[in-house]
Design a protein around this motif. Structure first.
Motif, PDB file in Angstrom:
ATOM      1  N   GLY A 121       0.794  -1.225   0.000  1.00 31.19           N
ATOM      2  CA  GLY A 121       0.000   0.000   0.000  1.00 31.19           C
ATOM      3  C   GLY A 121       0.822   1.268   0.000  1.00 31.19           C
ATOM      4  O   GLY A 121       0.268   2.362  -0.098  1.00 31.19           O
ATOM      5  N   GLY A 142     -17.731   3.374  -3.035  1.00 28.92           N
ATOM      6  CA  GLY A 142     -16.401   3.483  -3.633  1.00 28.92           C
ATOM      7  C   GLY A 142     -15.563   4.558  -2.982  1.00 28.92           C
ATOM      8  O   GLY A 142     -16.069   5.377  -2.206  1.00 28.92           O
ATOM      9  N   SER A 143     -14.272   4.545  -3.276  1.00 29.88           N
ATOM     10  CA  SER A 143     -13.369   5.537  -2.697  1.00 29.88           C
ATOM     11  C   SER A 143     -12.164   5.721  -3.608  1.00 29.88           C
ATOM     12  O   SER A 143     -11.867   4.877  -4.466  1.00 29.88           O
ATOM     13  CB  SER A 143     -12.900   5.105  -1.302  1.00 29.88           C
ATOM     14  N   ALA A 144     -11.460   6.834  -3.397  1.00 32.99           N
ATOM     15  CA  ALA A 144     -10.242   7.106  -4.148  1.00 32.99           C
ATOM     16  C   ALA A 144      -9.196   7.696  -3.210  1.00 32.99           C
ATOM     17  O   ALA A 144      -9.466   8.671  -2.503  1.00 32.99           O
ATOM     18  CB  ALA A 144     -10.519   8.069  -5.301  1.00 32.99           C
ATOM     19  N   LYS A 145      -8.010   7.061  -3.183  1.00 36.17           N
ATOM     20  CA  LYS A 145      -6.857   7.611  -2.486  1.00 36.17           C
ATOM     21  C   LYS A 145      -5.927   8.208  -3.535  1.00 36.17           C
ATOM     22  O   LYS A 145      -5.737   7.616  -4.604  1.00 36.17           O
ATOM     23  CB  LYS A 145      -6.156   6.533  -1.658  1.00 36.17           C
ATOM     24  N   SER A 153      -5.483   5.336  -6.288  1.00 38.65           N
ATOM     25  CA  SER A 153      -5.927   4.006  -5.910  1.00 38.65           C
ATOM     26  C   SER A 153      -7.448   4.065  -5.846  1.00 38.65           C
ATOM     27  O   SER A 153      -8.013   4.650  -4.920  1.00 38.65           O
ATOM     28  CB  SER A 153      -5.332   3.611  -4.556  1.00 38.65           C
ATOM     29  N   LEU A 154      -8.101   3.494  -6.839  1.00 38.28           N
ATOM     30  CA  LEU A 154      -9.545   3.645  -7.006  1.00 38.28           C
ATOM     31  C   LEU A 154     -10.250   2.326  -6.714  1.00 38.28           C
ATOM     32  O   LEU A 154      -9.952   1.305  -7.335  1.00 38.28           O
ATOM     33  CB  LEU A 154      -9.859   4.099  -8.430  1.00 38.28           C
ATOM     34  N   THR A 155     -11.154   2.365  -5.753  1.00 38.65           N
ATOM     35  CA  THR A 155     -11.980   1.214  -5.424  1.00 38.65           C
ATOM     36  C   THR A 155     -13.423   1.529  -5.775  1.00 38.65           C
ATOM     37  O   THR A 155     -13.974   2.535  -5.313  1.00 38.65           O
ATOM     38  CB  THR A 155     -11.879   0.867  -3.928  1.00 38.65           C
ATOM     39  N   HIS A 157      -5.883  -4.444 -10.157  1.00 38.64           N
ATOM     40  CA  HIS A 157      -5.326  -5.227  -9.058  1.00 38.64           C
ATOM     41  C   HIS A 157      -6.287  -6.324  -8.621  1.00 38.64           C
ATOM     42  O   HIS A 157      -5.879  -7.456  -8.363  1.00 38.64           O
ATOM     43  CB  HIS A 157      -5.012  -4.303  -7.879  1.00 38.64           C
ATOM     44  N   ARG A 158      -7.566  -5.992  -8.577  1.00 34.15           N
ATOM     45  CA  ARG A 158      -8.545  -6.948  -8.044  1.00 34.15           C
ATOM     46  C   ARG A 158      -9.901  -6.678  -8.675  1.00 34.15           C
ATOM     47  O   ARG A 158     -10.289  -5.541  -8.869  1.00 34.15           O
ATOM     48  CB  ARG A 158      -8.629  -6.794  -6.523  1.00 34.15           C
ATOM     49  N   HIS A 169     -10.675  -2.976  -7.858  1.00 37.09           N
ATOM     50  CA  HIS A 169      -9.634  -2.057  -7.387  1.00 37.09           C
ATOM     51  C   HIS A 169      -8.632  -1.816  -8.511  1.00 37.09           C
ATOM     52  O   HIS A 169      -8.064  -2.761  -9.054  1.00 37.09           O
ATOM     53  CB  HIS A 169      -8.908  -2.618  -6.161  1.00 37.09           C
ATOM     54  N   LEU A 187      -5.188   0.568  -9.912  1.00 36.18           N
ATOM     55  CA  LEU A 187      -4.110   1.518  -9.737  1.00 36.18           C
ATOM     56  C   LEU A 187      -4.058   2.322 -11.023  1.00 36.18           C
ATOM     57  O   LEU A 187      -3.781   1.771 -12.093  1.00 36.18           O
ATOM     58  CB  LEU A 187      -2.777   0.807  -9.499  1.00 36.18           C
TER      59      LEU A 187
END
Length: 346
Positions: free
Chosen positions: A90, A196-199, A216-218, A240-241, A285, A287
Protein backbone atom coordinates in the motif's frame (compact mmCIF):
# COMPACT_ATOMS: atom_id res chain seq x y z
CA UNK A 1 -17.03 -7.00 -27.71
CA UNK A 2 -13.79 -7.23 -29.75
CA UNK A 3 -11.40 -10.01 -28.84
CA UNK A 4 -8.46 -7.60 -28.59
CA UNK A 5 -9.12 -3.98 -27.74
CA UNK A 6 -6.52 -1.41 -28.74
CA UNK A 7 -6.92 0.02 -25.21
CA UNK A 8 -6.09 -3.17 -23.25
CA UNK A 9 -3.13 -5.51 -22.83
CA UNK A 10 -2.20 -8.28 -20.39
CA UNK A 11 0.60 -7.21 -18.07
CA UNK A 12 0.77 -10.07 -15.58
CA UNK A 13 -0.29 -12.84 -17.95
CA UNK A 14 1.92 -12.10 -20.95
CA UNK A 15 5.40 -13.41 -21.67
CA UNK A 16 7.77 -11.77 -19.16
CA UNK A 17 10.58 -9.45 -20.19
CA UNK A 18 12.77 -11.31 -17.69
CA UNK A 19 12.21 -14.42 -15.58
CA UNK A 20 14.30 -16.62 -13.27
CA UNK A 21 13.91 -18.43 -9.96
CA UNK A 22 14.43 -15.01 -8.32
CA UNK A 23 11.29 -13.51 -9.84
CA UNK A 24 10.08 -11.88 -13.03
CA UNK A 25 9.63 -8.53 -14.73
CA UNK A 26 6.63 -7.86 -16.96
CA UNK A 27 6.42 -4.66 -18.96
CA UNK A 28 4.23 -2.84 -21.44
CA UNK A 29 5.92 -0.23 -23.60
CA UNK A 30 4.85 1.26 -26.89
CA UNK A 31 6.36 -1.68 -28.77
CA UNK A 32 3.84 -4.09 -27.20
CA UNK A 33 1.08 -1.56 -26.52
CA UNK A 34 1.11 0.88 -29.48
CA UNK A 35 -1.55 3.24 -28.14
CA UNK A 36 0.71 4.30 -25.23
CA UNK A 37 1.93 7.89 -25.08
CA UNK A 38 4.11 9.41 -22.36
CA UNK A 39 3.56 6.43 -20.04
CA UNK A 40 4.54 2.76 -19.71
CA UNK A 41 4.11 0.19 -16.95
CA UNK A 42 6.06 -2.63 -15.29
CA UNK A 43 5.26 -5.41 -12.85
CA UNK A 44 8.23 -6.52 -10.75
CA UNK A 45 8.05 -9.76 -8.75
CA UNK A 46 10.87 -10.46 -6.29
CA UNK A 47 11.22 -13.70 -4.38
CA UNK A 48 12.69 -13.59 -0.82
CA UNK A 49 16.36 -12.65 -0.98
CA UNK A 50 16.10 -11.33 -4.55
CA UNK A 51 17.61 -7.99 -5.54
CA UNK A 52 16.87 -5.89 -8.56
CA UNK A 53 20.34 -4.72 -9.46
CA UNK A 54 21.21 -1.01 -9.17
CA UNK A 55 20.17 0.87 -12.31
CA UNK A 56 18.85 4.21 -13.49
CA UNK A 57 16.26 5.39 -15.97
CA UNK A 58 17.55 7.60 -18.76
CA UNK A 59 14.38 9.33 -19.90
CA UNK A 60 11.64 8.84 -17.32
CA UNK A 61 10.65 9.55 -13.73
CA UNK A 62 9.17 6.46 -12.06
CA UNK A 63 6.25 6.03 -9.66
CA UNK A 64 5.73 2.64 -7.99
CA UNK A 65 3.18 0.96 -5.71
CA UNK A 66 3.99 -2.08 -3.57
CA UNK A 67 1.14 -4.57 -3.88
CA UNK A 68 2.62 -7.18 -1.53
CA UNK A 69 5.79 -7.93 0.38
CA UNK A 70 8.39 -5.61 1.89
CA UNK A 71 11.20 -4.05 -0.12
CA UNK A 72 14.22 -1.91 0.66
CA UNK A 73 14.86 0.93 -1.77
CA UNK A 74 18.32 2.55 -1.84
CA UNK A 75 18.94 5.54 -4.05
CA UNK A 76 21.58 8.08 -5.05
CA UNK A 77 20.17 11.14 -6.74
CA UNK A 78 21.51 14.33 -8.24
CA UNK A 79 24.00 16.37 -6.15
CA UNK A 80 24.89 13.43 -3.85
CA UNK A 81 21.39 12.94 -2.46
CA UNK A 82 21.57 9.56 -0.63
CA UNK A 83 18.45 7.82 0.68
CA UNK A 84 17.29 4.38 1.84
CA UNK A 85 13.80 3.43 2.99
CA UNK A 86 11.56 0.42 3.50
CA UNK A 87 8.34 0.18 1.50
CA UNK A 88 5.45 -2.10 2.48
CA UNK A 89 2.07 -3.03 0.97
CA UNK A 90 0.00 0.00 0.00
CA UNK A 91 3.01 2.31 0.09
CA UNK A 92 4.70 4.01 -2.86
CA UNK A 93 8.10 5.28 -3.90
CA UNK A 94 9.29 7.77 -6.52
CA UNK A 95 12.57 7.64 -8.47
CA UNK A 96 13.78 10.63 -10.45
CA UNK A 97 15.10 10.08 -13.94
CA UNK A 98 18.85 9.55 -13.76
CA UNK A 99 18.92 8.57 -10.06
CA UNK A 100 20.59 5.18 -9.49
CA UNK A 101 18.51 2.89 -7.27
CA UNK A 102 17.98 -0.73 -6.26
CA UNK A 103 15.11 -2.87 -4.94
CA UNK A 104 15.58 -5.69 -2.46
CA UNK A 105 13.03 -8.09 -1.04
CA UNK A 106 13.80 -8.07 2.69
CA UNK A 107 10.75 -10.07 3.77
CA UNK A 108 9.77 -13.73 3.87
CA UNK A 109 7.10 -13.55 1.18
CA UNK A 110 7.04 -12.71 -2.52
CA UNK A 111 7.09 -8.97 -3.23
CA UNK A 112 5.08 -7.50 -6.10
CA UNK A 113 5.52 -3.93 -7.35
CA UNK A 114 3.58 -2.07 -10.04
CA UNK A 115 5.62 0.80 -11.51
CA UNK A 116 4.73 3.42 -14.11
CA UNK A 117 7.37 5.34 -16.03
CA UNK A 118 6.90 8.74 -17.64
CA UNK A 119 7.82 7.55 -21.14
CA UNK A 120 6.22 5.10 -23.53
CA UNK A 121 9.73 3.94 -24.51
CA UNK A 122 11.78 4.00 -21.29
CA UNK A 123 15.53 3.41 -21.39
CA UNK A 124 17.88 2.48 -18.57
CA UNK A 125 21.46 1.65 -17.64
CA UNK A 126 22.53 -0.96 -15.11
CA UNK A 127 25.35 -0.31 -12.68
CA UNK A 128 27.11 -3.50 -13.74
CA UNK A 129 26.95 -2.63 -17.45
CA UNK A 130 28.19 0.88 -16.81
CA UNK A 131 31.13 -0.44 -14.77
CA UNK A 132 31.89 -2.99 -17.50
CA UNK A 133 32.19 -0.15 -20.00
CA UNK A 134 35.32 1.11 -18.22
CA UNK A 135 38.75 -0.53 -18.13
CA UNK A 136 40.26 -1.94 -14.94
CA UNK A 137 42.77 0.90 -14.95
CA UNK A 138 40.07 3.55 -15.17
CA UNK A 139 38.11 1.89 -12.36
CA UNK A 140 41.24 1.62 -10.26
CA UNK A 141 41.97 5.31 -10.72
CA UNK A 142 38.39 6.15 -9.80
CA UNK A 143 38.54 4.31 -6.46
CA UNK A 144 42.25 4.90 -5.72
CA UNK A 145 42.96 1.18 -6.14
CA UNK A 146 45.25 -0.89 -8.37
CA UNK A 147 43.76 -2.09 -11.65
CA UNK A 148 44.13 -5.66 -10.44
CA UNK A 149 41.40 -5.06 -7.86
CA UNK A 150 38.82 -5.32 -10.66
CA UNK A 151 40.17 -8.33 -12.56
CA UNK A 152 37.69 -10.66 -10.84
CA UNK A 153 34.68 -8.72 -12.16
CA UNK A 154 32.82 -10.64 -14.86
CA UNK A 155 32.40 -8.67 -18.07
CA UNK A 156 29.24 -10.36 -19.30
CA UNK A 157 25.75 -8.98 -19.66
CA UNK A 158 24.03 -7.77 -16.52
CA UNK A 159 21.19 -9.77 -14.98
CA UNK A 160 18.17 -7.76 -13.92
CA UNK A 161 17.65 -9.87 -10.78
CA UNK A 162 20.43 -11.19 -8.54
CA UNK A 163 20.53 -13.09 -5.26
CA UNK A 164 21.55 -11.56 -1.96
CA UNK A 165 24.00 -13.61 0.11
CA UNK A 166 23.19 -13.59 3.81
CA UNK A 167 20.69 -11.48 5.69
CA UNK A 168 19.45 -8.14 4.41
CA UNK A 169 21.34 -5.11 5.68
CA UNK A 170 18.92 -2.30 6.48
CA UNK A 171 20.54 1.08 7.19
CA UNK A 172 19.69 2.74 10.49
CA UNK A 173 18.31 5.71 8.56
CA UNK A 174 15.81 3.59 6.59
CA UNK A 175 13.03 4.37 9.07
CA UNK A 176 13.36 8.14 8.80
CA UNK A 177 10.84 10.24 6.81
CA UNK A 178 11.77 10.47 3.15
CA UNK A 179 10.43 12.70 0.39
CA UNK A 180 10.51 9.77 -2.06
CA UNK A 181 8.28 7.56 0.11
CA UNK A 182 4.49 7.97 0.36
CA UNK A 183 2.06 5.94 2.49
CA UNK A 184 -0.93 5.89 0.17
CA UNK A 185 -2.52 2.97 2.02
CA UNK A 186 -2.49 4.97 5.26
CA UNK A 187 -4.08 8.02 3.66
CA UNK A 188 -7.64 8.89 4.69
CA UNK A 189 -9.39 8.73 1.33
CA UNK A 190 -10.13 12.31 0.17
CA UNK A 191 -13.04 10.88 -1.82
CA UNK A 192 -15.09 8.27 0.03
CA UNK A 193 -18.64 7.05 -0.56
CA UNK A 194 -20.57 3.95 0.52
CA UNK A 195 -20.06 2.60 -3.02
CA UNK A 196 -16.40 3.48 -3.63
CA UNK A 197 -13.37 5.54 -2.70
CA UNK A 198 -10.24 7.11 -4.15
CA UNK A 199 -6.86 7.61 -2.49
CA UNK A 200 -4.72 10.18 -4.27
CA UNK A 201 -0.96 10.18 -4.81
CA UNK A 202 -0.70 13.56 -6.50
CA UNK A 203 1.36 16.70 -5.98
CA UNK A 204 -1.21 18.19 -3.62
CA UNK A 205 -0.30 15.42 -1.14
CA UNK A 206 3.17 14.37 -2.35
CA UNK A 207 5.47 17.27 -3.21
CA UNK A 208 8.09 15.08 -4.94
CA UNK A 209 5.84 14.47 -7.95
CA UNK A 210 6.57 16.60 -11.01
CA UNK A 211 5.04 14.93 -14.07
CA UNK A 212 3.26 11.79 -12.87
CA UNK A 213 0.65 10.75 -10.26
CA UNK A 214 -1.54 7.82 -9.24
CA UNK A 215 -5.02 7.13 -7.84
CA UNK A 216 -5.93 4.01 -5.91
CA UNK A 217 -9.55 3.65 -7.01
CA UNK A 218 -11.98 1.21 -5.42
CA UNK A 219 -15.43 0.87 -6.99
CA UNK A 220 -17.98 -1.26 -5.15
CA UNK A 221 -20.62 -3.36 -6.83
CA UNK A 222 -23.15 -0.63 -6.11
CA UNK A 223 -21.00 2.14 -7.62
CA UNK A 224 -19.71 3.37 -10.95
CA UNK A 225 -17.02 5.78 -12.13
CA UNK A 226 -19.12 8.33 -13.95
CA UNK A 227 -18.43 8.97 -17.65
CA UNK A 228 -15.71 11.64 -17.87
CA UNK A 229 -12.59 12.77 -19.67
CA UNK A 230 -9.23 14.24 -18.66
CA UNK A 231 -8.56 17.38 -20.73
CA UNK A 232 -4.73 17.32 -20.56
CA UNK A 233 -4.06 13.98 -18.89
CA UNK A 234 -3.61 10.46 -20.23
CA UNK A 235 -4.61 7.52 -18.01
CA UNK A 236 -2.82 4.19 -17.63
CA UNK A 237 -4.59 1.79 -15.29
CA UNK A 238 -3.78 -1.60 -13.79
CA UNK A 239 -6.43 -3.98 -12.46
CA UNK A 240 -5.33 -5.23 -9.06
CA UNK A 241 -8.54 -6.95 -8.04
CA UNK A 242 -12.00 -7.60 -9.46
CA UNK A 243 -13.84 -7.83 -12.76
CA UNK A 244 -14.95 -4.65 -14.52
CA UNK A 245 -16.01 -3.06 -17.75
CA UNK A 246 -14.95 0.11 -19.55
CA UNK A 247 -16.37 2.03 -22.48
CA UNK A 248 -14.24 4.50 -24.45
CA UNK A 249 -15.20 6.90 -27.27
CA UNK A 250 -12.60 7.93 -29.87
CA UNK A 251 -12.74 11.17 -31.92
CA UNK A 252 -13.66 9.26 -35.09
CA UNK A 253 -16.82 7.98 -33.37
CA UNK A 254 -15.45 4.51 -32.68
CA UNK A 255 -16.90 3.05 -29.48
CA UNK A 256 -14.77 0.48 -27.69
CA UNK A 257 -16.24 -1.54 -24.82
CA UNK A 258 -14.21 -4.22 -23.06
CA UNK A 259 -13.97 -6.20 -19.85
CA UNK A 260 -11.06 -5.97 -17.44
CA UNK A 261 -9.63 -8.62 -15.13
CA UNK A 262 -6.75 -8.77 -12.64
CA UNK A 263 -3.32 -8.40 -14.20
CA UNK A 264 -4.54 -6.36 -17.17
CA UNK A 265 -3.59 -2.79 -18.03
CA UNK A 266 -5.53 -0.24 -20.05
CA UNK A 267 -4.70 3.14 -21.58
CA UNK A 268 -7.00 6.10 -22.27
CA UNK A 269 -5.53 8.96 -24.38
CA UNK A 270 -6.01 12.55 -23.30
CA UNK A 271 -9.60 13.88 -23.48
CA UNK A 272 -11.21 10.57 -24.57
CA UNK A 273 -14.59 10.07 -22.79
CA UNK A 274 -14.75 6.84 -20.79
CA UNK A 275 -16.40 5.20 -17.80
CA UNK A 276 -15.69 2.26 -15.46
CA UNK A 277 -17.98 -0.10 -13.58
CA UNK A 278 -17.63 -3.31 -11.61
CA UNK A 279 -19.32 -6.40 -13.01
CA UNK A 280 -19.45 -8.27 -9.70
CA UNK A 281 -20.76 -7.34 -6.27
CA UNK A 282 -17.27 -7.64 -4.76
CA UNK A 283 -16.24 -4.55 -6.71
CA UNK A 284 -12.94 -3.70 -8.35
CA UNK A 285 -9.63 -2.06 -7.39
CA UNK A 286 -7.51 -0.14 -9.89
CA UNK A 287 -4.11 1.52 -9.74
CA UNK A 288 -4.48 4.43 -12.13
CA UNK A 289 -1.39 6.37 -13.26
CA UNK A 290 -1.55 9.79 -14.93
CA UNK A 291 0.97 11.79 -16.97
CA UNK A 292 0.41 14.93 -14.89
CA UNK A 293 1.23 15.64 -11.20
CA UNK A 294 -2.30 16.89 -10.54
CA UNK A 295 -4.77 15.20 -12.88
CA UNK A 296 -8.09 16.85 -13.55
CA UNK A 297 -11.25 15.68 -15.24
CA UNK A 298 -14.57 16.85 -16.60
CA UNK A 299 -17.51 14.63 -15.73
CA UNK A 300 -20.78 14.14 -17.52
CA UNK A 301 -22.68 15.00 -14.35
CA UNK A 302 -21.22 18.49 -13.96
CA UNK A 303 -21.41 19.07 -17.73
CA UNK A 304 -25.21 19.03 -17.51
CA UNK A 305 -24.97 21.99 -15.09
CA UNK A 306 -22.71 24.03 -17.39
CA UNK A 307 -25.38 24.80 -20.00
CA UNK A 308 -28.93 26.08 -19.95
CA UNK A 309 -31.81 23.67 -20.45
CA UNK A 310 -32.63 25.46 -23.71
CA UNK A 311 -29.14 24.77 -25.03
CA UNK A 312 -29.25 21.15 -23.88
CA UNK A 313 -32.69 20.59 -25.44
CA UNK A 314 -31.53 22.03 -28.75
CA UNK A 315 -28.31 20.02 -28.66
CA UNK A 316 -30.06 16.71 -27.96
CA UNK A 317 -32.91 17.44 -30.37
CA UNK A 318 -35.71 17.01 -27.84
CA UNK A 319 -38.30 19.39 -26.37
CA UNK A 320 -37.16 20.97 -23.12
CA UNK A 321 -39.99 19.23 -21.29
CA UNK A 322 -38.51 15.88 -22.34
CA UNK A 323 -35.14 16.60 -20.69
CA UNK A 324 -34.43 14.79 -17.43
CA UNK A 325 -34.17 16.91 -14.29
CA UNK A 326 -30.40 16.95 -14.13
CA UNK A 327 -29.13 17.54 -10.58
CA UNK A 328 -27.19 20.78 -10.16
CA UNK A 329 -23.56 19.68 -9.80
CA UNK A 330 -20.89 22.34 -9.19
CA UNK A 331 -18.26 19.68 -8.33
CA UNK A 332 -18.17 16.25 -9.95
CA UNK A 333 -18.38 13.37 -7.43
CA UNK A 334 -16.01 11.09 -9.43
CA UNK A 335 -17.90 7.98 -8.25
CA UNK A 336 -21.69 7.70 -8.43
CA UNK A 337 -24.22 5.20 -7.15
CA UNK A 338 -25.44 2.57 -9.59
CA UNK A 339 -29.21 2.96 -9.28
CA UNK A 340 -30.04 0.95 -12.40
CA UNK A 341 -29.30 -2.70 -13.25
CA UNK A 342 -26.05 -3.33 -15.06
CA UNK A 343 -26.23 -3.48 -18.81
CA UNK A 344 -25.91 -7.10 -19.96
CA UNK A 345 -22.48 -8.40 -20.95
CA UNK A 346 -22.27 -9.38 -24.60
Amino acid sequence: MPEQSVHVRDLAGAAPAFESDLGRIDELTRERFPILKRLSIKRIVLEPGAVREPQWNVNANQLAYVVSGTVLVSMLGNADAFSSFVVGPGQMYHVESGAVYHLENIGDETAEIIAALRSSRPKHFSLQSSMNAMTDAVLGNTYDLPASAFQAFPRGDASQLVRREGAARIPDTAGLPNARLFDLGGQIAPLAYPYGSAKLARKQFWAALEDISMYSLTIGGAGMREPHWHPVTAELGYVHRGHGRMRVLSPDGTLDEYELRPGQAYFIPRAYPHHIEALEDDGIHFLIFFDQPTPGDIGYRATASAFSREVLAASFGVPERALPRFPFTPIDPLIVARKNPRDPVD
